[in-house]
Design an enzyme around this catalytic site. Structure first.
Site, PDB file in Angstrom:
ATOM      1  N   ASP A   1     -24.043 -93.467 -66.074  1.00 31.17           N
ATOM      2  CA  ASP A   1     -24.649 -92.286 -65.442  1.00 31.17           C
ATOM      3  C   ASP A   1     -23.878 -91.054 -65.900  1.00 31.17           C
ATOM      4  O   ASP A   1     -23.451 -90.217 -65.099  1.00 31.17           O
ATOM      5  CB  ASP A   1     -24.609 -92.415 -63.915  1.00 31.17           C
ATOM      6  CG  ASP A   1     -25.420 -91.332 -63.198  1.00 31.17           C
ATOM      7  OD1 ASP A   1     -26.236 -90.651 -63.866  1.00 31.17           O
ATOM      8  OD2 ASP A   1     -25.231 -91.148 -61.981  1.00 31.17           O
ATOM      9  N   LEU A   2     -23.714 -90.945 -67.213  1.00 31.28           N
ATOM     10  CA  LEU A   2     -22.772 -89.978 -67.777  1.00 31.28           C
ATOM     11  C   LEU A   2     -23.415 -88.611 -68.026  1.00 31.28           C
ATOM     12  O   LEU A   2     -23.435 -88.109 -69.141  1.00 31.28           O
ATOM     13  CB  LEU A   2     -22.158 -90.537 -69.067  1.00 31.28           C
ATOM     14  CG  LEU A   2     -20.867 -89.856 -69.535  1.00 31.28           C
ATOM     15  CD1 LEU A   2     -19.787 -89.940 -68.484  1.00 31.28           C
ATOM     16  CD2 LEU A   2     -20.395 -90.465 -70.844  1.00 31.28           C
TER      17      LEU A   2
END
Length: 261
Positions: A167-168
């Site tokens: 979830d960068l």
């Protein structure tokens, strides 16, 4: 805690900055009992074997307490160090596609059970489950399903599972210590291009420097830039589920670009 300062709430969790009795500064999230905090703690500890993350001070069913990260302004040199560190994290690898803990992105559960290869993992564990939740028109659903059928053909050369954040987006990259510290992971064994595509989705300061240093450290397979929309399908579907139709146009544009690969 000796003192606390409210930082508001997000996804139903109360967020505070606190000082422990021993003087350490911490960040805490609290809320209704859930597996989400244990999942995040497991992901942080796993990623922390290979890159800078906050220390997990305490975790329980209704709370997660982390060491406080002192943020600073980003710069070109920090971005390059982050790019090299991210490459090292991905290269650290994973035991397979998936993870041995329950997955979450924000408050939404994700299936982290293993799959034999990345295209099948991405289709069955990431894209299709969120497509079923997105309440899209039937014509949109049909186009997404057509794109899913092409995953194996357009995913590029097969790579071993990478150790990815999952979830960068830019809000989960805290500039600190002359590089970056990663927070709020949806960590699992996945495809390294997924993290890079997520960085591009909402923008990151000095992204070109990050990508350049990354590529020098751990060269990417030919055609990776064309595959960015493929890796953005899942986060865009998540945003449709969480926030509604305002993300539909971005999703369907990515779908059409995948179909054109």
């Amino acid at each position: 805690m000796r003192s606390t300062e409210s930082l508001g709430s997000s996804h139903g969790w109360r967020r505070v900055r606190g000082v422990l009795d021993d003087g350490r500064e911490v960040f805490a999230k609290t809320g209704a009992a859930s597996e989400v905090f244990a999942s995040e703690a497991a992901g942080l500890r796993w990623l922390g074997e290979a890159i800078a993350v906050p220390e997990v001070v305490e975790v329980g069913p209704d709370r997660l307490v982390l060491s406080w990260v002192r943020e600073e302004a980003p710069g070109a040199a920090a971005a390059e160090r982050f790019g090299r560190a991210l490459a090292g994290m991905h290269r650290a690898g994973a035991g397979g596609f998936g993870a041995p803990w329950p997955g979450f992105i924000a408050e939404l559960p994700m299936d982290n059970s293993p799959a034999p290869d990345w295209p099948s993992f991405y289709a069955s564990r990431r894209v299709l489950p969120f497509l079923r939740q997105a309440r899209l028109p039937a014509s949109d659903v049909a186009l997404v399903e057509r794109a899913v059928e092409r995953f194996a053909a357009v995913a590029g050369p097969a790579e071993p599972p990478a150790r990815i954040h999952g979830d960068l987006w830019s809000g989960n990259v805290l500039w600190s210590g002359g590089s970056a510290v990663l927070v709020d992971p949806a960590a699992h064994g996945g495809h390294r291009e997924t993290d890079l595509a997520m960085l591009a989705l909402f923008g990151l300061p000095y992204l070109d420097r990050v990508l350049g240093a990354y590529h020098e450290e751990f060269p990417l397979a030919e055609g990776w830039r064309a595959r960015v929309p493929l890796h953005q399908l899942h986060p865009l579907l998540v945003h449709v589920v969480l926030f509604g139709g305002s993300y539909r146009e971005g999703l369907m544009d990515a779908v059409r670009r995948v179909l054109a690969l």
